[in-house]
Design a protein around this motif. Structure first.
Motif, PDB file in Angstrom:
ATOM      1  N   CYS A   1       0.637  -1.007  -0.323  1.00 34.59           N
ATOM      2  CA  CYS A   1       0.100  -0.265   0.028  1.00 34.59           C
ATOM      3  C   CYS A   1       0.846   1.170  -0.222  1.00 34.59           C
ATOM      4  O   CYS A   1       1.494   1.585   0.828  1.00 34.59           O
ATOM      5  N   CYS A  42      -7.326  -1.447  -3.627  1.00 34.10           N
ATOM      6  CA  CYS A  42      -6.458  -2.122  -3.114  1.00 34.10           C
ATOM      7  C   CYS A  42      -5.887  -3.617  -3.307  1.00 34.10           C
ATOM      8  O   CYS A  42      -6.114  -4.268  -4.137  1.00 34.10           O
ATOM      9  N   HIS A  61      -7.824  -0.974   7.291  1.00 28.94           N
ATOM     10  CA  HIS A  61      -7.883  -1.057   5.386  1.00 28.94           C
ATOM     11  C   HIS A  61      -7.892  -2.975   4.667  1.00 28.94           C
ATOM     12  O   HIS A  61      -8.049  -3.478   3.991  1.00 28.94           O
ATOM     13  N   GLU A  87     -10.032  -5.665   2.752  1.00 30.96           N
ATOM     14  CA  GLU A  87      -8.926  -5.943   1.750  1.00 30.96           C
ATOM     15  C   GLU A  87      -9.438  -7.255   1.675  1.00 30.96           C
ATOM     16  O   GLU A  87     -10.258  -8.419   0.554  1.00 30.96           O
TER      17      GLU A  87
HETATM   18 ZN    ZN Z   1      -4.122  -0.469   0.363  1.00 36.00          ZN
END
Ligand code: ZN
Length: 485
Positions: A28, A223, A248, A252
């Motif tokens: 990231c 992502c 985050h 994902e």
């Molecule tokens: Zn990310």
């Protein structure tokens, strides 16, 4: 045999890529709405080290690091202003001008830190359609719902079939009691549901058409979308700072599992954070030091400017999973340490070979490898390098010896670990500058010879020509001095 700590399994695992010698690695990257700071440097250097080491081990690595340029809202929430949009409004610029400016700045800082650029650097704004298609898959599989033109991930439904919270070690029940009631949450079925697509509110600048509404993607979906687009539905390594672990990266995993029916990532890796004088770093605390400030010394907490390599060495002297506290004292100690390391390498260049060796570089080489194989243990690697430096000084002072073959091995060892893998470089003088110095000295030596042969015509000619180039030559007893005008 390389072992890396997998955040998901919570232990060190032997690294076995899906399709060797190929390795897919996603990290990231930054949200480009401000100057890069120490936190960015630590993440970039951690995964640069991994990238370099995997390549050293013979893997063909595809390293993807994204640029977040849309959809990351204030406070990492689902409501509020887009970080980039806000900056654009305050500075009266186009959002893409903000994106360009801080992407350029980030690239410049990363180059200063000698991190290798990723092989692919996708922007979220360049993958709007892919993100919509990924969202469609989640909708189709029943793990998302539409509400007032926005699409939300249905965490509760997902958690019935899978475990939401497996990466961060959370349980949904704990999340329920910990979720604050924020303004504008009424669109969601549950406060912990998160946005995959947001309908733009009036005045929101960055928006695209979709079949649901004119809007923009949620922060987490980029992502999942871009990692699988470039690395395949299942890939080897996903990295990032520990601050991204929840929500985050948790989101994902949920998104990829919901859309693809399986998890995408084999090894999750997280670098720990940097504190400043024992405190968490934050803009509100006034202690967020940008890399530009660090390299110029222009910040009230800094006693002086620090070179990018001192900062890189400072970061590498700690294991990436340990916390690291920034202080002037600590970085100044790293500065001195780095000087000692390079000084040892310079001494090594001057050592003359002997008939016998009192030291075996092979053993040191293996120890250095073992340190990196043990979840990239750079502090141990660096301590082995200093052991090597100690041996170099012993040999240089006549208390030890190395054969020509061992000298070569020693030089190769240092070049490999210090330059290729740790990514350090001598930065006092750019290479071209020191080559120019050598050239000037060479010419002045020729002039000295001319003078000794009483060829004053040539000697004066050389001096005048150098003067024309801005180089002042002064004759002193037994030689010369020179400087730039
Ligand atoms: Zn990310």
């Amino acid at each position: 045999m390389l072992k890396i700590y997998n955040t998901l399994s919570r232990h060190k695992e032997e690294f076995k890529p899906i399709n060797p010698p190929h390795v897919g690695m996603y990290v990231c990257g930054p949200t480009v709405y401000g100057d890069a700071h120490l936190g960015h440097a630590r993440a970039a250097i951690t995964f640069d080290l991994l990238y370099r080491y995997l390549k050293h081990l013979g893997y063909k690595v595809r390293y993807v690091r994204n640029i977040t340029d849309v959809g990351h809202l204030e406070n990492d929430a689902d409501f509020g202003e887009d970080k980039i949009g806000k900056r654009a409004r305050l500075e009266e610029l186009e959002p893409m001008e903000i994106v360009q400016r801080y992407t350029n700045g980030y690239h410049h800082n990363m180059e200063q830190l000698n991190t290798l650029p990723p092989d692919i650097e996708p922007h979220a704004s360049g993958h709007i359609i892919e993100q919509q298609l990924f969202t469609e898959k989640i909708l189709k599989n029943g793990y998302a719902y539409e509400s007032n033109g926005s699409i939300y991930f249905d965490v509760e439904k997902y958690n019935r079939d899978h475990h939401y919270g497996k990466l961060s070690g959370r349980k949904l029940e704990d999340l329920i009691s910990n979720t604050r009631d924020l303004e504008g949450q009424e669109e969601k079925r549950h406060p912990y549901d998160f946005a995959l697509w947001k309908k733009a509110t009036p005045g929101h600048i960055m928006k695209w058409p979709s079949r649901w509404s004119e809007g923009y993607p949620g922060w987490h979906i980029e992502c999942s979308t871009m990692s699988t687009k470039y690395l395949g539905d299942t890939f080897d390594i996903h990295g990032g700072g520990m601050d991204l672990l929840f929500p985050h990266h948790e989101c994902e995993i949920a998104q990829s599992t919901a859309a693809l029916g399986k998890e995408s990532v084999r090894y999750w890796m997280h670098n720990n954070l940097i504190t400043i004088n024992g405190q968490k770093m934050g803009k509100s605390l006034g202690n967020a030091i940008s890399l530009n400030e660090l390299f110029s010394g222009d910040h009230k907490l800094l006693e002086k400017a620090y070179s990018p390599m001192a900062v890189r060495f400072f970061i590498l002297q700690a294991h990436y999973r340990s916390t690291l506290d920034f202080s002037n004292r600590a970085v100044q100690a790293s500065e001195k340490g780095l000087e000692r390391l390079f000084d040892g390498m310079e001494t090594l260049e001057k050592i003359e070979a002997s008939a016998t060796s009192t030291y075996d570089p092979e053993e040191l080489y293996n120890k250095c490898h073992e340190a990196l194989d043990d979840d990239l243990n750079t502090p141990v690697l660096i301590s082995h390098l200093f052991e090597g430096v100690k041996q170099i000084h012993l040999v240089a002072s006549g208390k030890g010896s190395l054969t020509a073959e061992d000298l070569e091995k020693m030089k190769k060892l240092f070049a490999t670990f210090v330059y290729d893998i740790l990514g350090l470089k001598q930065e006092d003088k750019p290479a071209q500058e020191s080559a120019a110095d050598d050239l000037i000295r060479l010419i002045l030596d020729i002039r000295m010879e001319a003078k000794e042969k009483k060829d004053f015509e040539t000697a004066d000619k050389i001096r005048n020509m150098l003067s024309g180039l801005g180089i002042v030559v002064k004759d002193v007893p037994g030689g010369y001095e020179w400087e730039w005008k």
